[in-house]
Design a protein around this motif. Structure first.
Motif, PDB file in Angstrom:
ATOM      1  N   GLY A   1       0.810  -1.211   0.000  1.00 47.93           N
ATOM      2  CA  GLY A   1       0.000   0.000   0.000  1.00 47.93           C
ATOM      3  C   GLY A   1       0.845   1.264   0.000  1.00 47.93           C
ATOM      4  O   GLY A   1       1.850   1.346   0.705  1.00 47.93           O
ATOM      5  N   PHE A   2       0.435   2.240  -0.797  1.00 48.61           N
ATOM      6  CA  PHE A   2       1.089   3.538  -0.858  1.00 48.61           C
ATOM      7  C   PHE A   2       0.037   4.630  -0.740  1.00 48.61           C
ATOM      8  O   PHE A   2      -1.084   4.480  -1.221  1.00 48.61           O
ATOM      9  CB  PHE A   2       1.834   3.727  -2.193  1.00 48.61           C
ATOM     10  N   GLU A   3       0.417   5.751  -0.112  1.00 45.49           N
ATOM     11  CA  GLU A   3      -0.519   6.878  -0.015  1.00 45.49           C
ATOM     12  C   GLU A   3      -0.772   7.488  -1.387  1.00 45.49           C
ATOM     13  O   GLU A   3      -1.901   7.834  -1.719  1.00 45.49           O
ATOM     14  CB  GLU A   3       0.021   7.936   0.941  1.00 45.49           C
ATOM     15  N   THR A   4       0.281   7.669  -2.172  1.00 45.61           N
ATOM     16  CA  THR A   4       0.166   8.196  -3.534  1.00 45.61           C
ATOM     17  C   THR A   4       1.089   7.416  -4.444  1.00 45.61           C
ATOM     18  O   THR A   4       2.060   6.809  -3.994  1.00 45.61           O
ATOM     19  CB  THR A   4       0.555   9.693  -3.610  1.00 45.61           C
TER      20      THR A   4
ATOM     21  N   SER B   1     -12.658   1.778  -1.175  1.00 48.55           N
ATOM     22  CA  SER B   1     -13.118   2.952  -0.444  1.00 48.55           C
ATOM     23  C   SER B   1     -12.828   2.881   1.050  1.00 48.55           C
ATOM     24  O   SER B   1     -12.701   3.914   1.699  1.00 48.55           O
ATOM     25  CB  SER B   1     -14.618   3.155  -0.664  1.00 48.55           C
ATOM     26  N   ASP B   2     -12.684   1.681   1.619  1.00 47.96           N
ATOM     27  CA  ASP B   2     -12.452   1.557   3.060  1.00 47.96           C
ATOM     28  C   ASP B   2     -10.968   1.430   3.428  1.00 47.96           C
ATOM     29  O   ASP B   2     -10.629   1.234   4.580  1.00 47.96           O
ATOM     30  CB  ASP B   2     -13.237   0.381   3.629  1.00 47.96           C
ATOM     31  N   ILE B   3     -10.072   1.551   2.444  1.00 45.42           N
ATOM     32  CA  ILE B   3      -8.633   1.471   2.692  1.00 45.42           C
ATOM     33  C   ILE B   3      -8.001   2.769   2.191  1.00 45.42           C
ATOM     34  O   ILE B   3      -8.204   3.143   1.033  1.00 45.42           O
ATOM     35  CB  ILE B   3      -8.010   0.253   1.973  1.00 45.42           C
ATOM     36  N   PRO B   4      -7.235   3.460   3.043  1.00 46.65           N
ATOM     37  CA  PRO B   4      -6.720   4.776   2.657  1.00 46.65           C
ATOM     38  C   PRO B   4      -5.594   4.767   1.622  1.00 46.65           C
ATOM     39  O   PRO B   4      -5.292   5.788   1.031  1.00 46.65           O
ATOM     40  CB  PRO B   4      -6.213   5.355   3.980  1.00 46.65           C
ATOM     41  N   GLU B   5      -4.981   3.622   1.363  1.00 41.20           N
ATOM     42  CA  GLU B   5      -3.877   3.563   0.407  1.00 41.20           C
ATOM     43  C   GLU B   5      -4.327   2.957  -0.908  1.00 41.20           C
ATOM     44  O   GLU B   5      -5.338   2.273  -0.976  1.00 41.20           O
ATOM     45  CB  GLU B   5      -2.729   2.707   0.960  1.00 41.20           C
ATOM     46  N   ILE B   6      -3.511   3.186  -1.931  1.00 37.06           N
ATOM     47  CA  ILE B   6      -3.692   2.479  -3.197  1.00 37.06           C
ATOM     48  C   ILE B   6      -2.858   1.211  -3.104  1.00 37.06           C
ATOM     49  O   ILE B   6      -1.699   1.243  -2.677  1.00 37.06           O
ATOM     50  CB  ILE B   6      -3.285   3.346  -4.411  1.00 37.06           C
ATOM     51  N   GLY B   7      -3.452   0.090  -3.429  1.00 33.26           N
ATOM     52  CA  GLY B   7      -2.739  -1.179  -3.391  1.00 33.26           C
ATOM     53  C   GLY B   7      -2.084  -1.453  -4.728  1.00 33.26           C
ATOM     54  O   GLY B   7      -2.733  -1.392  -5.768  1.00 33.26           O
TER      55      GLY B   7
ATOM     56  N   THR C   1      11.758  -5.182  -6.417  1.00 36.87           N
ATOM     57  CA  THR C   1      11.032  -5.750  -5.275  1.00 36.87           C
ATOM     58  C   THR C   1      11.973  -6.162  -4.149  1.00 36.87           C
ATOM     59  O   THR C   1      11.596  -6.930  -3.274  1.00 36.87           O
ATOM     60  CB  THR C   1      10.207  -6.973  -5.711  1.00 36.87           C
ATOM     61  N   SER C   2      13.186  -5.632  -4.148  1.00 42.28           N
ATOM     62  CA  SER C   2      14.181  -6.059  -3.161  1.00 42.28           C
ATOM     63  C   SER C   2      14.268  -5.133  -1.950  1.00 42.28           C
ATOM     64  O   SER C   2      15.042  -5.401  -1.043  1.00 42.28           O
ATOM     65  CB  SER C   2      15.556  -6.142  -3.828  1.00 42.28           C
ATOM     66  N   GLY C   3      13.498  -4.075  -1.920  1.00 40.82           N
ATOM     67  CA  GLY C   3      13.600  -3.104  -0.833  1.00 40.82           C
ATOM     68  C   GLY C   3      13.154  -3.648   0.512  1.00 40.82           C
ATOM     69  O   GLY C   3      12.261  -4.488   0.597  1.00 40.82           O
ATOM     70  N   PRO C   4      13.783  -3.177   1.595  1.00 38.97           N
ATOM     71  CA  PRO C   4      13.405  -3.630   2.931  1.00 38.97           C
ATOM     72  C   PRO C   4      11.996  -3.196   3.324  1.00 38.97           C
ATOM     73  O   PRO C   4      11.406  -3.763   4.236  1.00 38.97           O
ATOM     74  CB  PRO C   4      14.451  -2.966   3.835  1.00 38.97           C
ATOM     75  N   ASP C   5      11.433  -2.218   2.624  1.00 39.54           N
ATOM     76  CA  ASP C   5      10.072  -1.779   2.922  1.00 39.54           C
ATOM     77  C   ASP C   5       9.026  -2.709   2.304  1.00 39.54           C
ATOM     78  O   ASP C   5       7.833  -2.506   2.481  1.00 39.54           O
ATOM     79  CB  ASP C   5       9.860  -0.345   2.448  1.00 39.54           C
ATOM     80  N   LEU C   6       9.445  -3.754   1.609  1.00 43.85           N
ATOM     81  CA  LEU C   6       8.512  -4.702   1.014  1.00 43.85           C
ATOM     82  C   LEU C   6       8.480  -6.027   1.765  1.00 43.85           C
ATOM     83  O   LEU C   6       8.153  -7.057   1.210  1.00 43.85           O
ATOM     84  CB  LEU C   6       8.865  -4.939  -0.459  1.00 43.85           C
ATOM     85  N   VAL C   7       8.802  -6.006   3.039  1.00 46.10           N
ATOM     86  CA  VAL C   7       8.716  -7.195   3.885  1.00 46.10           C
ATOM     87  C   VAL C   7       7.261  -7.358   4.332  1.00 46.10           C
ATOM     88  O   VAL C   7       6.661  -6.415   4.843  1.00 46.10           O
ATOM     89  CB  VAL C   7       9.650  -7.050   5.116  1.00 46.10           C
ATOM     90  N   PRO C   8       6.668  -8.528   4.127  1.00 39.90           N
ATOM     91  CA  PRO C   8       5.260  -8.718   4.501  1.00 39.90           C
ATOM     92  C   PRO C   8       5.018  -8.474   5.990  1.00 39.90           C
ATOM     93  O   PRO C   8       5.802  -8.901   6.838  1.00 39.90           O
ATOM     94  CB  PRO C   8       4.992 -10.183   4.147  1.00 39.90           C
TER      95      PRO C   8
END
Length: 92
Positions: A5-8, A45-51, A60-67
């Motif tokens: 999920g990302f805000e923008t 509509s019920d989730i504030p981020e875009i999936g 896809t190797s970034g540490p921010d992509l850890v489940p």
């Protein structure tokens, strides 16, 4: 599917902005690549981020992509090991 999920989001890929289809009127829409039809994104509509479908990302190797959360854990196929150390989602 593996979503993040990302805000923008700024679309920079070769296909440009996704083609959007409303899956549930006024509640949810899904974005697909206009060139190949790959599923790229979801807005609910019920989730504030875009999936964003992680497999649509260039890196896809970034540490921010850890489940951190696994949906529908109880319905997972038996041959796929569970994602460790995640919160259980109330969505599934």
């Amino acid at each position: 599917m593996w979503w993040v999920g990302f805000e923008t989001v700024t679309w920079t890929g070769e296909g440009g902005d996704p083609t959007w289809y409303e899956t549930f009127e006024g509640k949810a829409k899904r974005g697909f690549c206009a060139t190949c039809g790959s599923r790229l994104a979801a807005i609910d509509s019920d989730i504030p981020e875009i999936g964003i479908n992680v497999t649509a990302l260039d890196d896809t190797s970034g540490p921010d992509l850890v489940p951190i959360q696994a949906s529908f854990r109880d319905n997972a196929v038996h041959w796929l090991p569970p994602v460790p150390e995640t919160e259980h989602s109330t969505a599934g």
